[in-house]
Design a protein around this motif. Structure first.
Motif, PDB file in Angstrom:
ATOM      1  N   ALA A  24     -12.103  35.087   8.115  1.00 28.08           N
ATOM      2  CA  ALA A  24     -12.885  34.099   7.364  1.00 28.08           C
ATOM      3  C   ALA A  24     -12.284  32.716   7.542  1.00 28.08           C
ATOM      4  O   ALA A  24     -11.063  32.547   7.512  1.00 28.08           O
ATOM      5  CB  ALA A  24     -12.924  34.462   5.878  1.00 28.08           C
ATOM      6  N   ASP A  25     -13.160  31.721   7.738  1.00 23.11           N
ATOM      7  CA  ASP A  25     -12.722  30.327   7.859  1.00 23.11           C
ATOM      8  C   ASP A  25     -13.163  29.591   6.590  1.00 23.11           C
ATOM      9  O   ASP A  25     -14.362  29.476   6.319  1.00 23.11           O
ATOM     10  CB  ASP A  25     -13.334  29.691   9.108  1.00 23.11           C
ATOM     11  N   LEU A  26     -12.191  29.116   5.817  1.00 19.94           N
ATOM     12  CA  LEU A  26     -12.476  28.436   4.551  1.00 19.94           C
ATOM     13  C   LEU A  26     -12.585  26.936   4.800  1.00 19.94           C
ATOM     14  O   LEU A  26     -11.688  26.341   5.390  1.00 19.94           O
ATOM     15  CB  LEU A  26     -11.358  28.744   3.545  1.00 19.94           C
ATOM     16  N   GLY A  27     -13.669  26.339   4.341  1.00 18.12           N
ATOM     17  CA  GLY A  27     -13.923  24.930   4.660  1.00 18.12           C
ATOM     18  C   GLY A  27     -14.376  24.820   6.102  1.00 18.12           C
ATOM     19  O   GLY A  27     -13.868  24.017   6.872  1.00 18.12           O
ATOM     20  N   CYS A  28     -15.360  25.666   6.469  1.00 15.56           N
ATOM     21  CA  CYS A  28     -15.742  25.813   7.888  1.00 15.56           C
ATOM     22  C   CYS A  28     -16.495  24.603   8.425  1.00 15.56           C
ATOM     23  O   CYS A  28     -16.653  24.464   9.637  1.00 15.56           O
ATOM     24  CB  CYS A  28     -16.563  27.081   8.083  1.00 15.56           C
ATOM     25  N   GLY A  29     -16.970  23.713   7.539  1.00 14.17           N
ATOM     26  CA  GLY A  29     -17.574  22.453   7.965  1.00 14.17           C
ATOM     27  C   GLY A  29     -18.680  22.628   8.984  1.00 14.17           C
ATOM     28  O   GLY A  29     -19.711  23.232   8.696  1.00 14.17           O
ATOM     29  N   GLU A  30     -18.462  22.109  10.161  1.00  8.80           N
ATOM     30  CA  GLU A  30     -19.504  22.141  11.193  1.00  8.80           C
ATOM     31  C   GLU A  30     -19.497  23.432  12.006  1.00  8.80           C
ATOM     32  O   GLU A  30     -20.160  23.514  13.042  1.00  8.80           O
ATOM     33  CB  GLU A  30     -19.344  20.918  12.100  1.00  8.80           C
ATOM     34  N   CYS A  31     -18.754  24.422  11.540  1.00  5.99           N
ATOM     35  CA  CYS A  31     -18.753  25.764  12.142  1.00  5.99           C
ATOM     36  C   CYS A  31     -18.196  25.782  13.563  1.00  5.99           C
ATOM     37  O   CYS A  31     -18.488  26.697  14.336  1.00  5.99           O
ATOM     38  CB  CYS A  31     -20.161  26.384  12.145  1.00  5.99           C
ATOM     39  N   LYS A  32     -17.402  24.786  13.923  1.00  2.00           N
ATOM     40  CA  LYS A  32     -16.886  24.732  15.295  1.00  2.00           C
ATOM     41  C   LYS A  32     -15.880  25.829  15.580  1.00  2.00           C
ATOM     42  O   LYS A  32     -15.900  26.437  16.648  1.00  2.00           O
ATOM     43  CB  LYS A  32     -16.227  23.373  15.548  1.00  2.00           C
ATOM     44  N   LEU A  33     -14.977  26.061  14.631  1.00  2.00           N
ATOM     45  CA  LEU A  33     -13.993  27.121  14.841  1.00  2.00           C
ATOM     46  C   LEU A  33     -14.687  28.483  14.873  1.00  2.00           C
ATOM     47  O   LEU A  33     -14.391  29.316  15.728  1.00  2.00           O
ATOM     48  CB  LEU A  33     -12.920  27.090  13.736  1.00  2.00           C
ATOM     49  N   LEU A  34     -15.654  28.677  13.973  1.00  2.00           N
ATOM     50  CA  LEU A  34     -16.392  29.945  13.948  1.00  2.00           C
ATOM     51  C   LEU A  34     -17.088  30.177  15.283  1.00  2.00           C
ATOM     52  O   LEU A  34     -17.138  31.297  15.782  1.00  2.00           O
ATOM     53  CB  LEU A  34     -17.429  29.933  12.812  1.00  2.00           C
ATOM     54  N   LYS A  35     -17.609  29.101  15.843  1.00  2.00           N
ATOM     55  CA  LYS A  35     -18.318  29.234  17.114  1.00  2.00           C
ATOM     56  C   LYS A  35     -17.375  29.754  18.206  1.00  2.00           C
ATOM     57  O   LYS A  35     -17.771  30.559  19.047  1.00  2.00           O
ATOM     58  CB  LYS A  35     -18.913  27.888  17.517  1.00  2.00           C
ATOM     59  N   GLN A  36     -16.137  29.301  18.172  1.00  2.00           N
ATOM     60  CA  GLN A  36     -15.169  29.802  19.155  1.00  2.00           C
ATOM     61  C   GLN A  36     -14.740  31.230  18.822  1.00  2.00           C
ATOM     62  O   GLN A  36     -14.559  32.056  19.712  1.00  2.00           O
ATOM     63  CB  GLN A  36     -13.929  28.913  19.160  1.00  2.00           C
ATOM     64  N   LEU A  37     -14.594  31.493  17.530  1.00  2.00           N
ATOM     65  CA  LEU A  37     -14.125  32.821  17.114  1.00  2.00           C
ATOM     66  C   LEU A  37     -15.137  33.911  17.449  1.00  2.00           C
ATOM     67  O   LEU A  37     -14.777  35.057  17.665  1.00  2.00           O
ATOM     68  CB  LEU A  37     -13.833  32.830  15.606  1.00  2.00           C
ATOM     69  N   ARG A  38     -16.406  33.537  17.506  1.00  2.55           N
ATOM     70  CA  ARG A  38     -17.420  34.555  17.730  1.00  2.55           C
ATOM     71  C   ARG A  38     -17.295  35.176  19.122  1.00  2.55           C
ATOM     72  O   ARG A  38     -17.859  36.222  19.380  1.00  2.55           O
ATOM     73  CB  ARG A  38     -18.807  33.974  17.494  1.00  2.55           C
ATOM     74  N   PHE A  39     -16.559  34.534  20.015  1.00  4.23           N
ATOM     75  CA  PHE A  39     -16.352  35.109  21.344  1.00  4.23           C
ATOM     76  C   PHE A  39     -15.123  36.014  21.414  1.00  4.23           C
ATOM     77  O   PHE A  39     -14.824  36.565  22.467  1.00  4.23           O
ATOM     78  CB  PHE A  39     -16.251  33.994  22.388  1.00  4.23           C
ATOM     79  N   GLN A  40     -14.407  36.152  20.332  1.00  3.31           N
ATOM     80  CA  GLN A  40     -13.243  37.044  20.295  1.00  3.31           C
ATOM     81  C   GLN A  40     -13.738  38.446  19.947  1.00  3.31           C
ATOM     82  O   GLN A  40     -14.179  38.680  18.825  1.00  3.31           O
ATOM     83  CB  GLN A  40     -12.212  36.551  19.260  1.00  3.31           C
ATOM     84  N   ARG A  41     -13.652  39.334  20.914  1.00  6.32           N
ATOM     85  CA  ARG A  41     -14.380  40.600  20.791  1.00  6.32           C
ATOM     86  C   ARG A  41     -13.816  41.550  19.758  1.00  6.32           C
ATOM     87  O   ARG A  41     -14.491  42.487  19.334  1.00  6.32           O
ATOM     88  CB  ARG A  41     -14.414  41.286  22.151  1.00  6.32           C
ATOM     89  N   ASN A  42     -12.574  41.327  19.359  1.00  6.44           N
ATOM     90  CA  ASN A  42     -12.000  42.216  18.349  1.00  6.44           C
ATOM     91  C   ASN A  42     -12.608  41.973  16.973  1.00  6.44           C
ATOM     92  O   ASN A  42     -12.526  42.828  16.091  1.00  6.44           O
ATOM     93  CB  ASN A  42     -10.487  42.030  18.288  1.00  6.44           C
ATOM     94  N   ILE A  43     -13.216  40.806  16.764  1.00  2.00           N
ATOM     95  CA  ILE A  43     -13.720  40.465  15.426  1.00  2.00           C
ATOM     96  C   ILE A  43     -15.057  41.157  15.155  1.00  2.00           C
ATOM     97  O   ILE A  43     -15.996  41.056  15.936  1.00  2.00           O
ATOM     98  CB  ILE A  43     -13.872  38.937  15.268  1.00  2.00           C
ATOM     99  N   GLU A  44     -15.126  41.878  14.032  1.00  2.00           N
ATOM    100  CA  GLU A  44     -16.342  42.596  13.648  1.00  2.00           C
ATOM    101  C   GLU A  44     -17.079  41.907  12.514  1.00  2.00           C
ATOM    102  O   GLU A  44     -18.296  42.035  12.376  1.00  2.00           O
ATOM    103  CB  GLU A  44     -15.987  44.037  13.238  1.00  2.00           C
ATOM    104  N   LEU A  45     -16.306  41.219  11.664  1.00  2.00           N
ATOM    105  CA  LEU A  45     -16.921  40.455  10.580  1.00  2.00           C
ATOM    106  C   LEU A  45     -16.322  39.055  10.575  1.00  2.00           C
ATOM    107  O   LEU A  45     -15.101  38.891  10.493  1.00  2.00           O
ATOM    108  CB  LEU A  45     -16.671  41.129   9.225  1.00  2.00           C
ATOM    109  N   LEU A  46     -17.204  38.076  10.691  1.00  2.00           N
ATOM    110  CA  LEU A  46     -16.777  36.678  10.735  1.00  2.00           C
ATOM    111  C   LEU A  46     -17.484  35.954   9.593  1.00  2.00           C
ATOM    112  O   LEU A  46     -18.712  36.005   9.486  1.00  2.00           O
ATOM    113  CB  LEU A  46     -17.180  36.092  12.089  1.00  2.00           C
ATOM    114  N   VAL A  47     -16.701  35.315   8.725  1.00  2.00           N
ATOM    115  CA  VAL A  47     -17.281  34.665   7.555  1.00  2.00           C
ATOM    116  C   VAL A  47     -16.848  33.207   7.500  1.00  2.00           C
ATOM    117  O   VAL A  47     -15.695  32.881   7.792  1.00  2.00           O
ATOM    118  CB  VAL A  47     -16.858  35.409   6.258  1.00  2.00           C
TER     119      VAL A  47
END
Ligand code: SAM
Length: 221
Positions: A24-47
């Motif tokens: 989980a990314d707290l204070g995700c703002g413009e979702c830039k970090l989440l966008k990069q994290l979504r390509f990490q295949r080990n992650i099953e739940l991204l918040v």
């Protein structure tokens, strides 16, 4: 590379190494970090959580599955949820995570809110790992006992003692050379790991966040 990419890269490197499944990314703002994290295949739940719902709504399309995700689904599972909510408030859906990140967020909090942040994240959500980054000058607000942290005993950190975590202090971005000894990095990063102790826990089931985006990636399973 610019400082914000270095901070995000620090998280990506950590994720590659530790392979967390729930992030989980707290204070995700413009979702830039989440966008990069979504390509990490080990992650099953991204918040992602941000106090500004409008900001999430403006940028959440960045997290939508691409046509390649539909055309070439894999066996990997990925679910993404974005919440409007404040890190000063508890939400039971944010418990049980492997990793939580808070990148350039806490310096925007008042001191009372900073205390709430600590009790919510370390006391209630209790993720296995937490990565907190702040601009250098703001860092000591989180750790009042830690002026000149590079020479301090990290175990003395109140947040660690109170909630049963240990921390390693590092950073990204180098200060001008003549200041390096006294100043350290431009962005300070604390990497917290939950210890195997069980202090009194706050187990109340509270739901204070609002789900604003939720997507399941196509999967072959
Ligand atoms: N983490 C992002 C990054 O690294 O680019 C954004 C950093 S931005 C400086 C701080 C973000 O924290 C903003 O999006 C703001 O809306 C959010 N924020 C501020 N106070 C918050 C709170 N109490 N709870 C959740 N998010 C908060």
């Amino acid at each position: 590379p610019p400082l914000h990419s270095q901070r995000h890269q620090f998280v990506i490197d950590f994720v590659r190494k530790k392979q967390p499944k729930k992030v989980a990314d707290l204070g995700c703002g413009e979702c830039k970090l989440l966008k990069q994290l979504r390509f990490q295949r080990n992650i099953e739940l991204l918040v992602g959580v941000d106090i500004t719902g409008a900001k999430i709504k403006k940028h959440m399309h960045r997290l939508a599955p691409l046509s390649t995700d539909h055309l070439q689904p894999t066996f990997d599972q990925l679910h993404i949820d974005l919440y409007q909510g404040s890190v000063t408030q508890r939400d039971a859906r944010l418990r049980g995570f492997d990793l939580m990140t808070s990148i350039e967020l806490i310096e925007h909090l008042t001191l009372p809110d900073l205390e709430l942040f600590s009790s919510v994240v370390f006391g209630y959500m209790r993720p296995a790992s937490v990565i907190v980054s702040t601009p250098n000058s703001e860092f000591n607000k989180l750790f009042p006992g830690l002026t000149g942290f590079r020479h301090s005993d990290h175990k003395a950190l109140k947040v660690c003692l109170d909630y049963g975590y240990e921390v390693e202090i590092t950073g990204v971005g180098e200060a001008p050379q003549e200041q390096q000894e006294s100043v350290g990095f431009c962005s300070q990063i604390g990497v917290f790991q939950r210890l195997n102790v069980s202090p009194d826990r706050d187990e109340e089931e509270v739901f204070s966040y609002t789900l604003v985006y939720s997507v399941n990636y196509p999967t072959l399973r």
